[in-house]
Design a protein around this motif. Structure first.
Motif, PDB file in Angstrom:
ATOM      1  N   THR A  44       0.661  -0.906   0.134  1.00  0.00           N
ATOM      2  CA  THR A  44      -0.027   0.359   0.175  1.00  0.00           C
ATOM      3  C   THR A  44       0.853   1.156   0.306  1.00  0.00           C
ATOM      4  O   THR A  44       2.724   0.566   0.231  1.00  0.00           O
ATOM      5  CB  THR A  44      -1.249   0.019   1.420  1.00  0.00           C
ATOM      6  N   ALA A  45      -0.080   2.774  -0.727  1.00  0.00           N
ATOM      7  CA  ALA A  45       1.237   3.654  -0.204  1.00  0.00           C
ATOM      8  C   ALA A  45       1.324   4.029   1.289  1.00  0.00           C
ATOM      9  O   ALA A  45       0.643   3.617   1.528  1.00  0.00           O
ATOM     10  CB  ALA A  45       0.489   4.616  -1.099  1.00  0.00           C
ATOM     11  N   PRO A  46       2.730   4.577   1.501  1.00  0.00           N
ATOM     12  CA  PRO A  46       3.443   5.484   2.230  1.00  0.00           C
ATOM     13  C   PRO A  46       2.336   6.044   3.407  1.00  0.00           C
ATOM     14  O   PRO A  46       1.723   6.051   4.334  1.00  0.00           O
ATOM     15  CB  PRO A  46       4.302   5.807   2.462  1.00  0.00           C
ATOM     16  N   PHE A  47       1.462   6.695   2.707  1.00  0.00           N
ATOM     17  CA  PHE A  47       0.378   7.787   3.182  1.00  0.00           C
ATOM     18  C   PHE A  47      -1.079   6.747   3.468  1.00  0.00           C
ATOM     19  O   PHE A  47      -2.384   7.476   3.545  1.00  0.00           O
ATOM     20  CB  PHE A  47       0.151   8.896   2.488  1.00  0.00           C
ATOM     21  N   SER A  48      -1.208   5.772   3.361  1.00  0.00           N
ATOM     22  CA  SER A  48      -2.372   5.455   2.819  1.00  0.00           C
ATOM     23  C   SER A  48      -2.613   4.844   4.276  1.00  0.00           C
ATOM     24  O   SER A  48      -2.118   4.809   5.544  1.00  0.00           O
ATOM     25  CB  SER A  48      -2.357   3.679   2.566  1.00  0.00           C
ATOM     26  N   LEU A 123       3.974  12.971   6.370  1.00  0.00           N
ATOM     27  CA  LEU A 123       3.686  12.130   5.096  1.00  0.00           C
ATOM     28  C   LEU A 123       2.910  13.478   4.354  1.00  0.00           C
ATOM     29  O   LEU A 123       3.163  13.188   3.534  1.00  0.00           O
ATOM     30  CB  LEU A 123       2.032  11.241   5.402  1.00  0.00           C
ATOM     31  N   TRP A 124       2.579  14.347   5.110  1.00  0.00           N
ATOM     32  CA  TRP A 124       1.908  15.323   3.896  1.00  0.00           C
ATOM     33  C   TRP A 124       3.624  16.353   3.894  1.00  0.00           C
ATOM     34  O   TRP A 124       3.288  17.202   2.445  1.00  0.00           O
ATOM     35  CB  TRP A 124       1.694  16.981   5.767  1.00  0.00           C
ATOM     36  N   PRO A 132      -4.633  11.236   2.445  1.00  0.00           N
ATOM     37  CA  PRO A 132      -5.655  11.327   3.145  1.00  0.00           C
ATOM     38  C   PRO A 132      -6.433  11.529   4.627  1.00  0.00           C
ATOM     39  O   PRO A 132      -6.540  10.780   5.586  1.00  0.00           O
ATOM     40  CB  PRO A 132      -6.218   9.832   2.687  1.00  0.00           C
ATOM     41  N   CYS A 133      -5.857  12.756   5.166  1.00  0.00           N
ATOM     42  CA  CYS A 133      -5.618  13.170   6.973  1.00  0.00           C
ATOM     43  C   CYS A 133      -6.852  13.023   7.187  1.00  0.00           C
ATOM     44  O   CYS A 133      -7.053  12.026   8.469  1.00  0.00           O
ATOM     45  CB  CYS A 133      -5.594  14.407   6.990  1.00  0.00           C
ATOM     46  N   ALA A 134      -8.524  12.424   6.701  1.00  0.00           N
ATOM     47  CA  ALA A 134      -9.822  12.281   6.664  1.00  0.00           C
ATOM     48  C   ALA A 134     -10.052  10.777   7.700  1.00  0.00           C
ATOM     49  O   ALA A 134      -9.733  10.653   8.133  1.00  0.00           O
ATOM     50  CB  ALA A 134     -10.855  13.122   6.471  1.00  0.00           C
ATOM     51  N   ARG A 135      -9.304  10.107   6.564  1.00  0.00           N
ATOM     52  CA  ARG A 135      -8.909   8.904   6.090  1.00  0.00           C
ATOM     53  C   ARG A 135      -7.895   8.210   7.662  1.00  0.00           C
ATOM     54  O   ARG A 135      -8.285   6.882   7.634  1.00  0.00           O
ATOM     55  CB  ARG A 135      -8.807   8.580   4.956  1.00  0.00           C
ATOM     56  N   LEU A 136      -7.329   9.098   7.918  1.00  0.00           N
ATOM     57  CA  LEU A 136      -5.905   8.006   8.975  1.00  0.00           C
ATOM     58  C   LEU A 136      -6.837   7.931  10.132  1.00  0.00           C
ATOM     59  O   LEU A 136      -6.605   7.519  11.631  1.00  0.00           O
ATOM     60  CB  LEU A 136      -5.336   8.993   8.991  1.00  0.00           C
ATOM     61  N   LEU A 137      -8.608   8.779  10.157  1.00  0.00           N
ATOM     62  CA  LEU A 137      -8.488   8.983  12.006  1.00  0.00           C
ATOM     63  C   LEU A 137      -8.818   7.715  12.359  1.00  0.00           C
ATOM     64  O   LEU A 137      -8.355   6.955  13.636  1.00  0.00           O
ATOM     65  CB  LEU A 137      -9.316  10.410  11.926  1.00  0.00           C
ATOM     66  N   SER A 199      -4.213 -10.351   2.165  1.00  0.00           N
ATOM     67  CA  SER A 199      -5.390 -11.226   1.720  1.00  0.00           C
ATOM     68  C   SER A 199      -6.747 -10.635   0.508  1.00  0.00           C
ATOM     69  O   SER A 199      -7.548 -11.758   0.408  1.00  0.00           O
ATOM     70  CB  SER A 199      -6.170 -11.815   2.955  1.00  0.00           C
ATOM     71  N   LEU A 200      -6.036  -9.422   0.909  1.00  0.00           N
ATOM     72  CA  LEU A 200      -7.862  -9.003   0.150  1.00  0.00           C
ATOM     73  C   LEU A 200      -7.930  -8.727  -1.660  1.00  0.00           C
ATOM     74  O   LEU A 200      -8.475  -9.035  -2.227  1.00  0.00           O
ATOM     75  CB  LEU A 200      -8.221  -7.119   0.161  1.00  0.00           C
ATOM     76  N   SER A 201      -6.369  -9.413  -2.002  1.00  0.00           N
ATOM     77  CA  SER A 201      -6.128  -9.251  -3.716  1.00  0.00           C
ATOM     78  C   SER A 201      -6.521  -8.067  -4.440  1.00  0.00           C
ATOM     79  O   SER A 201      -7.005  -8.530  -5.224  1.00  0.00           O
ATOM     80  CB  SER A 201      -6.782 -10.459  -4.063  1.00  0.00           C
ATOM     81  N   VAL A 202      -5.782  -7.369  -4.126  1.00  0.00           N
ATOM     82  CA  VAL A 202      -6.638  -5.782  -4.535  1.00  0.00           C
ATOM     83  C   VAL A 202      -5.172  -4.604  -4.120  1.00  0.00           C
ATOM     84  O   VAL A 202      -4.722  -4.629  -2.872  1.00  0.00           O
ATOM     85  CB  VAL A 202      -7.754  -5.334  -4.300  1.00  0.00           C
ATOM     86  N   LEU A 203      -4.821  -4.162  -5.323  1.00  0.00           N
ATOM     87  CA  LEU A 203      -3.413  -3.161  -4.483  1.00  0.00           C
ATOM     88  C   LEU A 203      -4.274  -2.117  -4.037  1.00  0.00           C
ATOM     89  O   LEU A 203      -4.928  -1.288  -4.772  1.00  0.00           O
ATOM     90  CB  LEU A 203      -2.838  -2.652  -6.528  1.00  0.00           C
ATOM     91  N   ASP A 204      -3.211  -2.293  -3.531  1.00  0.00           N
ATOM     92  CA  ASP A 204      -3.824  -0.070  -2.090  1.00  0.00           C
ATOM     93  C   ASP A 204      -4.755  -0.157  -2.386  1.00  0.00           C
ATOM     94  O   ASP A 204      -5.711   0.272  -2.703  1.00  0.00           O
ATOM     95  CB  ASP A 204      -3.461   0.830  -2.894  1.00  0.00           C
ATOM     96  N   PRO A 205      -5.758  -1.488  -1.354  1.00  0.00           N
ATOM     97  CA  PRO A 205      -7.653  -1.468  -0.782  1.00  0.00           C
ATOM     98  C   PRO A 205      -7.401  -0.503   0.355  1.00  0.00           C
ATOM     99  O   PRO A 205      -6.851   0.207   0.535  1.00  0.00           O
ATOM    100  CB  PRO A 205      -7.430  -2.526   0.083  1.00  0.00           C
ATOM    101  N   ALA A 206      -9.210  -0.030   0.161  1.00  0.00           N
ATOM    102  CA  ALA A 206      -9.716   1.266   1.096  1.00  0.00           C
ATOM    103  C   ALA A 206      -9.224   0.072   2.660  1.00  0.00           C
ATOM    104  O   ALA A 206      -9.464  -1.340   2.224  1.00  0.00           O
ATOM    105  CB  ALA A 206     -11.122   1.386   0.832  1.00  0.00           C
TER     106      ALA A 206
END
Length: 243
Positions: A44-48, A123-124, A132-137, A199-206
């Motif tokens: 996943t991305a460093p900022f995920s 990261l910023w 995605p600051c809001a998604r880090l909460l 295990s989700l088999s998706v690149l950089d999943p939500a």
């Protein structure tokens, strides 16, 4: 009780133990950010949210030791004189203990916020508006709160028995990071952030989490709150029997 809270908060923060653990934790956090998190975790991305959650999960052993140290600092024999004064004051002993516990937890939150801000700021500075600051909460709360409440309850209960037991819990808090653990049962949730995305088999999943892991994390937090309530009620009843 407000004066008691602010006194206990200042006493918790302005001591060498708190400052020492803070310096070590921030130094370790910086090492994680520049050595591991900057590469991303689990593809996943460093900022995920996954990478940010892994960053906090790896800091949790040190953060847990700090929380237990703060409780020890309040339970140590040299502070018993303050409890004698509180027994003579028109304040319920259980409420007084809750205020002290709240001050220790607030001091812990100061460092937890500091290392979270360090990670988000790092990261910023590198990725700007891509973070995605809001998604880090959400991953921050999932990583931090259950073990914090768990050790808070365990620490307060142990500290009322004997302050030395808190050193045993500090060792247990560090050891817990190295025990075999699954995605669902890990106290610090590191496998959730570093293994489950694969295990989700998706690149950089939500960011998602299995229902079992969510229930277990709720159970850790609930157990901590139950132990907290038990310690307060036991302290209240013992003081009432003495009076």
């Amino acid at each position: 009780m407000g004066k008691v809270f602010w006194y206990e908060l200042r006493r918790s923060i302005w001591n060498k133990g708190f400052l020492g653990i803070t310096v070590v934790t921030i130094w370790y956090g910086w090492r994680l950010l520049t050595g591991t998190i900057i590469l991303g975790v689990a593809n996943t991305a460093p900022f995920s949210p996954w990478s940010f959650g892994a960053y906090l999960a790896r800091l949790l052993p040190l953060l847990s030791v700090l929380l237990l140290f703060l409780l020890w600092n309040q339970s140590a024999e040299r502070t018993r004189g303050l409890e004698v004064l509180s027994d003579a004051a028109p304040v319920r002993p259980g409420r007084y203990l809750l205020v002290k516990c709240g001050a220790a937890f607030t001091a812990w939150l100061v460092l937890a916020f500091a290392v979270s801000a360090l990670g988000a700021g790092f990261l910023w500075a590198l990725f700007g508006t891509d973070v995605p600051c809001a998604r880090l909460l959400l991953p921050s709360l999932i990583a931090l709160l259950p073990p914090a409440l768990f050790w808070l309850g365990c620490g307060l209960t142990a500290g009322r028995i004997h302050p030395a037991l808190l050193f045993v819990l500090m060792a247990a808090a560090l050891t817990a990071a190295y025990l075999p653990r699954s995605v669902e049962w890990s106290l610090y949730a590191e496998p959730l952030f570093t293994e489950y995305p694969l295990s989700l088999s998706v690149l950089d999943p939500a960011f998602t989490m299995p229902a079992e892991a969510l229930l277990v994390r709720l159970a850790y937090g609930t157990a901590g709150m139950a132990l907290l309530g038990f310690a307060v009620a036991r302290h209240q009843s013992r003081r009432e029997r003495k009076s």
